[in-house]
Design an enzyme around this catalytic site. Structure first.
Site, short mmCIF file in Angstrom:
data_model
loop_
_atom_site.label_atom_id
_atom_site.label_comp_id
_atom_site.label_asym_id
_atom_site.label_seq_id
_atom_site.Cartn_x
_atom_site.Cartn_y
_atom_site.Cartn_z
CB CYS A 1 -6.37 0.18 -5.93
SG CYS A 1 -5.44 1.04 -7.23
CG ASP B 1 1.38 -2.39 -8.09
OD1 ASP B 1 0.25 -2.30 -7.59
OD2 ASP B 1 1.70 -1.81 -9.14
C1 RUB Z 1 -2.65 -0.04 -9.21
C2 RUB Z 1 -2.75 -1.06 -8.12
C3 RUB Z 1 -3.40 -2.37 -8.47
C4 RUB Z 1 -2.32 -3.36 -8.89
C5 RUB Z 1 -2.90 -4.62 -9.49
O1 RUB Z 1 -1.85 1.07 -8.88
O2 RUB Z 1 -2.26 -0.88 -7.03
O3 RUB Z 1 -4.07 -2.90 -7.38
O4 RUB Z 1 -1.46 -2.76 -9.86
O5 RUB Z 1 -3.59 -4.32 -10.68
P1 RUB Z 1 -1.68 2.25 -9.94
P2 RUB Z 1 -3.81 -5.41 -11.83
O6 RUB Z 1 -3.04 2.75 -10.27
O7 RUB Z 1 -0.84 3.27 -9.21
O8 RUB Z 1 -0.97 1.69 -11.15
O9 RUB Z 1 -4.48 -6.57 -11.19
O10 RUB Z 1 -4.68 -4.72 -12.84
O11 RUB Z 1 -2.46 -5.75 -12.38
#
Ligand code: RUB
Length: 313
Positions: free
Chosen positions: A124, A193
């Site tokens: 991701c 998340d």
């Molecule tokens: C984003 C996702 C990221 C986490 C952490 O999912 O799973 O790995 O949110 O991100 P989506 P961060 O694209 O569905 O929002 O470290 O930037 O908070």
């Protein structure tokens, strides 16, 4: 209300995405909404703020950073509108700057786990995970990264663009090639998340698959998560809701018409049990998942009353 609805819409449609960014955007929107709010009665002001907070908190269900951000702004105090507004601005700005500093600090802490020559696999697009890889690279460690596409929304494309732009050697793979490449990987680094009180990690769908393949290959699996990703209400047994998004993200309506009897499922996140997590890098330290409860208790500052009322909301 128009701008608030616009921000909420951007979070829903994922124009603003990633748990940290969602949280900062919600805090900023509450601050700006309070600044714009043209009412002259404090109870009406409080009522409108509560309504706005509800709209933002309900945009996406899984990222715990979102309700945590909203609650940290909604703790404002004030007997007059001026006092309340000033406190909201202060709390929102504090949340945003703490959050930005946290991502930077996680980079510094997490980079200590990266060795010169390591191949890292990521999934991701996570700012906190990127911070670790970028910091290790800036320290002169010769790393390379294997990033998954992360279907269906292909956040992996954002990740490889960022890594490549930063001068890090990067390969892009399809999600199903994770186990195939795991033998070449020294370390898996992903974001989160949500983290529950028992140390389970909720992140983009497919994360648990990386964890399983990493465990089989005895490869370390590290999660980069700011403390506001930890779920206080999980202590009371609340489950983190896994968002299921529109099937159109997986297969177009035209294509789907070719097999109309088939249900297309699109869960956006999955749960990685703590047994598969070696370390969670937070801004207050790198902890084993078993210590998640301590983070909730000592760093999020929620009393039992506040948790109970959050569960009731
Ligand atoms: C984003 C996702 C990221 C986490 C952490 O999912 O799973 O790995 O949110 O991100 P989506 P961060 O694209 O569905 O929002 O470290 O930037 O908070």
């Amino acid at each position: 209300m128009k701008q608030l609805e616009e921000t909420a819409g951007k979070i829903r449609s994922m124009e603003i995405r990633g748990a940290g960014r969602i949280a900062r955007a919600a805090a900023a929107e509450l601050r700006d909404y309070a600044t714009r709010l043209g009412v002259d009665d404090i109870s009406l002001f409080n009522e409108k703020m509560k309504h706005a907070a509800g709209i933002l908190a309900r945009t996406r269900p899984t990222a715990v950073s979102l309700p945590n951000a909203v609650r940290s702004v909604m703790r404002y105090k004030g007997d007059s509108i001026e006092e309340a507004r000033a406190d909201i601005v202060k709390l929102a700005n504090k949340f945003i700057s703490n959050s930005e500093n946290a991502v930077k600090r996680i980079g510094e802490i997490g980079a200590r786990r990266v060795r010169d020559g390591d191949t890292i696999m990521t999934h991701c697009n996570s700012s906190a995970a990127f911070s670790i890889m970028a910091e290790a690279h800036s320290q002169g460690k010769n790393i390379s990264v294997i990033a998954t596409e992360s279907r269906p929304r292909l956040q992996g494309h954002l990740t490889v663009k960022q890594l490549d732009g930063f001068g890090i050697k990067t390969s892009l793979i399809v999600d199903s090639a994770v186990r195939y490449f795991m033998k070449d990987v020294d370390l898996v680094v992903v974001g989160a998340d949500a983290v529950t009180a028992n140390g389970s990690v909720i992140n983009k769908i497919g994360t648990s698959q990386l964890a399983l393949a990493a465990s089989e290959a005895r490869t370390n699996f590290i999660v980069a998560a700011e403390t506001y990703k930890f779920s206080p209400t999980s202590i009371l047994g609340e489950l983190v809701e896994i968002e299921e998004r529109d099937s159109g993200e997986v297969v177009s309506t035209v294509k789907h018409a070719e097999f109309p009897g088939v249900k297309v499922r699109n869960p956006a996140f999955d749960v990685t049990p703590r047994e598969y997590v070696d370390l969670i890098c937070t801004e207050v330290g790198a902890i084993p998942p078993e210590m998640a409860y301590i983070i909730i208790k000592d760093f999020l500052g929620w009393g039992i009353e506040e948790m109970n009322s959050a569960v009731r909301e």
